[in-house]
Write a protein that holds these residues in place. Sequence first.
Motif, short mmCIF file in Angstrom:
data_model
loop_
_atom_site.label_atom_id
_atom_site.label_comp_id
_atom_site.label_asym_id
_atom_site.label_seq_id
_atom_site.Cartn_x
_atom_site.Cartn_y
_atom_site.Cartn_z
N ASP A 118 0.81 -1.23 0.00
CA ASP A 118 0.00 0.00 0.00
C ASP A 118 0.84 1.28 0.00
O ASP A 118 0.30 2.37 -0.02
N ARG A 119 2.19 1.14 0.00
CA ARG A 119 3.04 2.32 0.06
C ARG A 119 2.94 3.15 -1.22
O ARG A 119 2.66 2.63 -2.29
N MET A 120 3.18 4.42 -1.06
CA MET A 120 3.23 5.30 -2.22
C MET A 120 4.19 6.44 -1.92
O MET A 120 4.43 6.78 -0.75
N SER A 121 4.75 7.03 -2.95
CA SER A 121 5.61 8.19 -2.77
C SER A 121 4.74 9.39 -2.44
O SER A 121 3.70 9.61 -3.06
N VAL A 122 5.16 10.16 -1.44
CA VAL A 122 4.40 11.33 -1.00
C VAL A 122 5.02 12.57 -1.62
O VAL A 122 6.24 12.77 -1.58
N ARG A 123 4.18 13.42 -2.19
CA ARG A 123 4.65 14.62 -2.89
C ARG A 123 4.43 15.90 -2.10
O ARG A 123 5.15 16.89 -2.30
N SER A 124 3.43 15.92 -1.22
CA SER A 124 3.11 17.13 -0.47
C SER A 124 3.16 16.81 1.03
O SER A 124 2.57 15.84 1.48
N TYR A 125 3.86 17.66 1.78
CA TYR A 125 4.14 17.38 3.18
C TYR A 125 3.66 18.51 4.09
O TYR A 125 3.61 19.67 3.69
N SER A 126 3.37 18.13 5.34
CA SER A 126 3.05 19.13 6.37
C SER A 126 4.35 19.59 7.03
O SER A 126 5.42 19.04 6.76
N ASP A 127 4.24 20.57 7.93
CA ASP A 127 5.40 21.06 8.66
C ASP A 127 5.52 20.42 10.04
O ASP A 127 6.32 20.89 10.87
N LYS A 128 4.77 19.39 10.29
CA LYS A 128 4.81 18.73 11.60
C LYS A 128 6.21 18.18 11.88
O LYS A 128 6.82 17.53 11.03
N ALA A 129 6.73 18.46 13.06
CA ALA A 129 8.08 18.06 13.41
C ALA A 129 8.18 16.56 13.71
O ALA A 129 7.24 15.93 14.19
N ILE A 130 9.36 16.01 13.40
CA ILE A 130 9.69 14.61 13.71
C ILE A 130 11.00 14.65 14.48
O ILE A 130 12.06 14.93 13.91
N ASP A 131 10.91 14.37 15.77
CA ASP A 131 12.05 14.58 16.66
C ASP A 131 13.32 13.87 16.19
O ASP A 131 14.40 14.45 16.17
N PHE A 132 13.20 12.60 15.79
CA PHE A 132 14.41 11.84 15.46
C PHE A 132 15.01 12.24 14.12
O PHE A 132 16.11 11.83 13.78
N LEU A 133 14.29 13.06 13.36
CA LEU A 133 14.89 13.64 12.15
C LEU A 133 15.48 15.02 12.44
O LEU A 133 16.15 15.59 11.58
N GLU A 134 15.23 15.54 13.64
CA GLU A 134 15.74 16.85 14.03
C GLU A 134 17.06 16.75 14.79
O GLU A 134 17.88 17.66 14.72
N ASP A 135 17.25 15.65 15.53
CA ASP A 135 18.33 15.62 16.51
C ASP A 135 19.57 14.85 16.09
O ASP A 135 20.44 14.55 16.91
N GLY A 136 19.68 14.51 14.81
CA GLY A 136 20.88 13.83 14.34
C GLY A 136 20.94 12.35 14.65
O GLY A 136 22.02 11.74 14.61
N THR A 137 19.81 11.74 14.99
CA THR A 137 19.77 10.32 15.28
C THR A 137 20.31 9.51 14.10
O THR A 137 20.00 9.81 12.94
N ASP A 138 21.12 8.50 14.39
CA ASP A 138 21.61 7.58 13.36
C ASP A 138 20.45 6.67 12.97
O ASP A 138 20.08 5.76 13.71
N LEU A 139 19.86 6.91 11.82
CA LEU A 139 18.65 6.20 11.43
C LEU A 139 18.90 4.73 11.14
O LEU A 139 18.03 3.89 11.35
#
Length: 247
Positions: free
Chosen positions: A13-34
Amino acid sequence: MNDYKILAERIYDRMSVRSYSDKAIDFLEDGTDLIKKFGIPSLFKDAECRVRSLKIGAEVKNVRSKYCLGFFSGGFGGSFENVGFTGQLLSLELQALGIGTCWLGLKMPERAFRSVDGLDFVISMAAGYPEREGAVSRIYPNGFARKSADEICLKEKDDLTEAVRLAPSAMNNQPWLVEKNDNSYNFYMSKPGLIGKLFMGNMRRIDMGIAMAHLFVKAKAAGFDTEIKTDGRNLSDATYIATITLK
């Protein structure tokens, strides 16, 4: 996460997303090793890949999402396939959390930010919560514009080759061919057409890694261990990439 049953569900069911909100994602903000956070394996033994969030505006410009992930790798044989494999596993992990992604084949960071720990920039990926809540999925099978199973399978077809068929690719080129032999799956990259030669370059090898990630996830979800080798031979009209064997 590494709950491969959940990740396998996302393939359908996955699809590529083209339009995004500005909602924050903590682990993408703090340099976490993904890679460490999600326990993402490499396609090939000892293959190195780093993923880091690029700063919008300062390090990378004109990205449609709040977050842009940069993938960095060494120049060894198979590095592009490994980036595709790693990136697609990360994409499925994020999709399972309701976070959308989209590969950005042409979006490069500014020149000063094109290397990390001695590894070179390869490709980027947009990430973030979708602008419209829940817009990270589509309906299988009609929501997928893909080649038929007969077009990508050189021999038998099964649930694992179907997962390969649904993989995303640059310009929806779908360069993969799969040859099933008992419990082994040989992956080949078809010869590029004119557009592939002129515009896609190593993107097609990244796409091969993406496709192998889908088969890997389905195999793990079914309870198999996997062994990956690169000891096959080219076909007359396709380049051999790797073999995934189920154990």
